[in-house]
Design a protein around this motif. Sequence first.
Motif, PDB file in Angstrom:
ATOM      1  N   GLU A  23     -56.912 -15.363 -62.760  1.00 29.30           N
ATOM      2  CA  GLU A  23     -56.355 -14.022 -62.578  1.00 29.30           C
ATOM      3  C   GLU A  23     -56.582 -13.527 -61.152  1.00 29.30           C
ATOM      4  OE1 GLU A  23     -57.204 -14.917 -66.734  1.00 29.30           O
ATOM      5  OE2 GLU A  23     -58.569 -14.827 -65.042  1.00 29.30           O
ATOM      6  N   GLU A  24     -57.796 -13.738 -60.640  1.00 31.44           N
ATOM      7  CA  GLU A  24     -58.098 -13.317 -59.275  1.00 31.44           C
ATOM      8  C   GLU A  24     -57.292 -14.124 -58.260  1.00 31.44           C
ATOM      9  OE1 GLU A  24     -62.293 -13.179 -58.398  1.00 31.44           O
ATOM     10  OE2 GLU A  24     -62.703 -12.094 -60.259  1.00 31.44           O
ATOM     11  N   ALA A  25     -57.133 -15.415 -58.536  1.00 32.03           N
ATOM     12  CA  ALA A  25     -56.350 -16.260 -57.625  1.00 32.03           C
ATOM     13  C   ALA A  25     -54.895 -15.798 -57.570  1.00 32.03           C
ATOM     14  CB  ALA A  25     -56.435 -17.721 -58.074  1.00 32.03           C
ATOM     15  N   LEU A  26     -54.338 -15.447 -58.719  1.00 31.45           N
ATOM     16  CA  LEU A  26     -52.956 -14.978 -58.753  1.00 31.45           C
ATOM     17  C   LEU A  26     -52.826 -13.629 -58.048  1.00 31.45           C
ATOM     18  CD1 LEU A  26     -50.066 -15.467 -59.623  1.00 31.45           C
ATOM     19  CD2 LEU A  26     -50.629 -14.391 -61.827  1.00 31.45           C
ATOM     20  N   ALA A  27     -53.780 -12.750 -58.265  1.00 29.47           N
ATOM     21  CA  ALA A  27     -53.752 -11.439 -57.597  1.00 29.47           C
ATOM     22  C   ALA A  27     -53.813 -11.624 -56.080  1.00 29.47           C
ATOM     23  CB  ALA A  27     -54.910 -10.570 -58.082  1.00 29.47           C
ATOM     24  N   GLU A  28     -54.650 -12.556 -55.624  1.00 30.16           N
ATOM     25  CA  GLU A  28     -54.745 -12.834 -54.190  1.00 30.16           C
ATOM     26  C   GLU A  28     -53.428 -13.395 -53.660  1.00 30.16           C
ATOM     27  OE1 GLU A  28     -57.146 -15.889 -51.292  1.00 30.16           O
ATOM     28  OE2 GLU A  28     -58.225 -15.051 -53.005  1.00 30.16           O
ATOM     29  N   PHE A  29     -52.812 -14.284 -54.403  1.00 25.04           N
ATOM     30  CA  PHE A  29     -51.514 -14.842 -54.015  1.00 25.04           C
ATOM     31  C   PHE A  29     -50.496 -13.722 -53.844  1.00 25.04           C
ATOM     32  CE2 PHE A  29     -47.301 -16.469 -55.163  1.00 25.04           C
ATOM     33  CZ  PHE A  29     -47.165 -17.534 -54.286  1.00 25.04           C
ATOM     34  N   LEU A  30     -50.444 -12.812 -54.801  1.00 28.14           N
ATOM     35  CA  LEU A  30     -49.484 -11.710 -54.738  1.00 28.14           C
ATOM     36  C   LEU A  30     -49.771 -10.772 -53.565  1.00 28.14           C
ATOM     37  CD1 LEU A  30     -49.111 -10.949 -58.538  1.00 28.14           C
ATOM     38  CD2 LEU A  30     -47.277 -11.657 -56.982  1.00 28.14           C
ATOM     39  N   ARG A  31     -51.034 -10.581 -53.238  1.00 24.62           N
ATOM     40  CA  ARG A  31     -51.409  -9.703 -52.110  1.00 24.62           C
ATOM     41  C   ARG A  31     -51.090 -10.337 -50.766  1.00 24.62           C
ATOM     42  NH1 ARG A  31     -56.196  -9.067 -54.751  1.00 24.62           N
ATOM     43  NH2 ARG A  31     -57.229 -10.522 -53.329  1.00 24.62           N
ATOM     44  N   GLU A  32     -51.317 -11.625 -50.651  1.00 28.88           N
ATOM     45  CA  GLU A  32     -51.303 -12.262 -49.336  1.00 28.88           C
ATOM     46  C   GLU A  32     -50.003 -12.964 -48.954  1.00 28.88           C
ATOM     47  OE1 GLU A  32     -54.777 -14.668 -48.866  1.00 28.88           O
ATOM     48  OE2 GLU A  32     -56.114 -12.959 -49.171  1.00 28.88           O
ATOM     49  N   GLU A  33     -49.198 -13.331 -49.910  1.00 27.39           N
ATOM     50  CA  GLU A  33     -47.971 -14.079 -49.589  1.00 27.39           C
ATOM     51  C   GLU A  33     -46.790 -13.134 -49.415  1.00 27.39           C
ATOM     52  OE1 GLU A  33     -48.016 -17.163 -48.791  1.00 27.39           O
ATOM     53  OE2 GLU A  33     -50.050 -17.582 -49.474  1.00 27.39           O
ATOM     54  N   ASP A  34     -45.798 -13.598 -48.642  1.00 29.70           N
ATOM     55  CA  ASP A  34     -44.620 -12.756 -48.444  1.00 29.70           C
ATOM     56  C   ASP A  34     -43.670 -12.851 -49.647  1.00 29.70           C
ATOM     57  OD1 ASP A  34     -42.698 -14.883 -48.077  1.00 29.70           O
ATOM     58  OD2 ASP A  34     -43.333 -15.076 -46.011  1.00 29.70           O
ATOM     59  N   ARG A  35     -42.848 -11.830 -49.760  1.00 30.94           N
ATOM     60  CA  ARG A  35     -41.958 -11.709 -50.919  1.00 30.94           C
ATOM     61  C   ARG A  35     -41.021 -12.901 -51.067  1.00 30.94           C
ATOM     62  NH1 ARG A  35     -41.165  -7.321 -53.785  1.00 30.94           N
ATOM     63  NH2 ARG A  35     -38.934  -7.659 -53.981  1.00 30.94           N
ATOM     64  N   GLU A  36     -40.550 -13.443 -49.954  1.00 35.92           N
ATOM     65  CA  GLU A  36     -39.626 -14.586 -50.036  1.00 35.92           C
ATOM     66  C   GLU A  36     -40.287 -15.780 -50.702  1.00 35.92           C
ATOM     67  OE1 GLU A  36     -37.242 -15.893 -46.715  1.00 35.92           O
ATOM     68  OE2 GLU A  36     -37.215 -13.848 -45.930  1.00 35.92           O
ATOM     69  N   TRP A  37     -41.534 -16.062 -50.324  1.00 28.00           N
ATOM     70  CA  TRP A  37     -42.250 -17.201 -50.908  1.00 28.00           C
ATOM     71  C   TRP A  37     -42.550 -16.930 -52.389  1.00 28.00           C
ATOM     72  CZ3 TRP A  37     -42.713 -22.033 -51.108  1.00 28.00           C
ATOM     73  CH2 TRP A  37     -43.814 -22.679 -51.661  1.00 28.00           C
ATOM     74  N   ILE A  38     -42.978 -15.735 -52.713  1.00 26.38           N
ATOM     75  CA  ILE A  38     -43.254 -15.389 -54.112  1.00 26.38           C
ATOM     76  C   ILE A  38     -41.981 -15.536 -54.936  1.00 26.38           C
ATOM     77  CG2 ILE A  38     -43.938 -13.540 -55.698  1.00 26.38           C
ATOM     78  CD1 ILE A  38     -45.745 -12.487 -53.370  1.00 26.38           C
ATOM     79  N   SER A  39     -40.866 -15.071 -54.398  1.00 19.17           N
ATOM     80  CA  SER A  39     -39.586 -15.180 -55.088  1.00 19.17           C
ATOM     81  C   SER A  39     -39.186 -16.639 -55.292  1.00 19.17           C
ATOM     82  CB  SER A  39     -38.511 -14.431 -54.299  1.00 19.17           C
ATOM     83  OG  SER A  39     -37.276 -14.503 -54.960  1.00 19.17           O
ATOM     84  N   GLU A  40     -39.379 -17.466 -54.271  1.00 21.04           N
ATOM     85  CA  GLU A  40     -39.070 -18.897 -54.379  1.00 21.04           C
ATOM     86  C   GLU A  40     -39.938 -19.565 -55.447  1.00 21.04           C
ATOM     87  OE1 GLU A  40     -37.526 -22.794 -53.526  1.00 21.04           O
ATOM     88  OE2 GLU A  40     -36.741 -20.778 -53.240  1.00 21.04           O
ATOM     89  N   VAL A  41     -41.214 -19.240 -55.440  1.00 19.96           N
ATOM     90  CA  VAL A  41     -42.126 -19.807 -56.437  1.00 19.96           C
ATOM     91  C   VAL A  41     -41.696 -19.380 -57.843  1.00 19.96           C
ATOM     92  CG1 VAL A  41     -44.497 -19.716 -57.326  1.00 19.96           C
ATOM     93  CG2 VAL A  41     -44.087 -20.078 -54.883  1.00 19.96           C
ATOM     94  N   ALA A  42     -41.398 -18.100 -58.023  1.00 22.22           N
ATOM     95  CA  ALA A  42     -40.972 -17.613 -59.332  1.00 22.22           C
ATOM     96  C   ALA A  42     -39.697 -18.320 -59.791  1.00 22.22           C
ATOM     97  CB  ALA A  42     -40.761 -16.094 -59.297  1.00 22.22           C
TER      98      ALA A  42
END
Length: 96
Positions: A23-42
């Motif tokens: 859970e903490e790792a995912l929260a950190e990912f969401l805080r630190e990565e840019d929206r484009e990368w998060i969108s690509e991963v999703a």
Amino acid sequence: MYKEDVLVQFLSGTFHQDISTPEEALAEFLREEDREWISEVADQIAKFLNSGISDEEKDAFIRAHTYIYFPYYNIQPVQWLEQVLEQLRKGLDSGG
């Protein structure tokens, strides 16, 4: 078809042996990565989950690329990844 390299990079880069909790790792990912990368991963997670491979193969893939002991969390890897996808989408909807 999903891009395996994107999934491997996300799973192994986010859920490695040095995390406190998933859970903490995912929260950190969401805080630190840019929206484009998060969108690509999703997008790639959704394609992976909807692909024609069996749940057993998906579970094996997820286990191979994470350091999560799924029995501790009482969840199957595919179910966990579905929850991760939901959290990523919520993060994108709320602006990260």
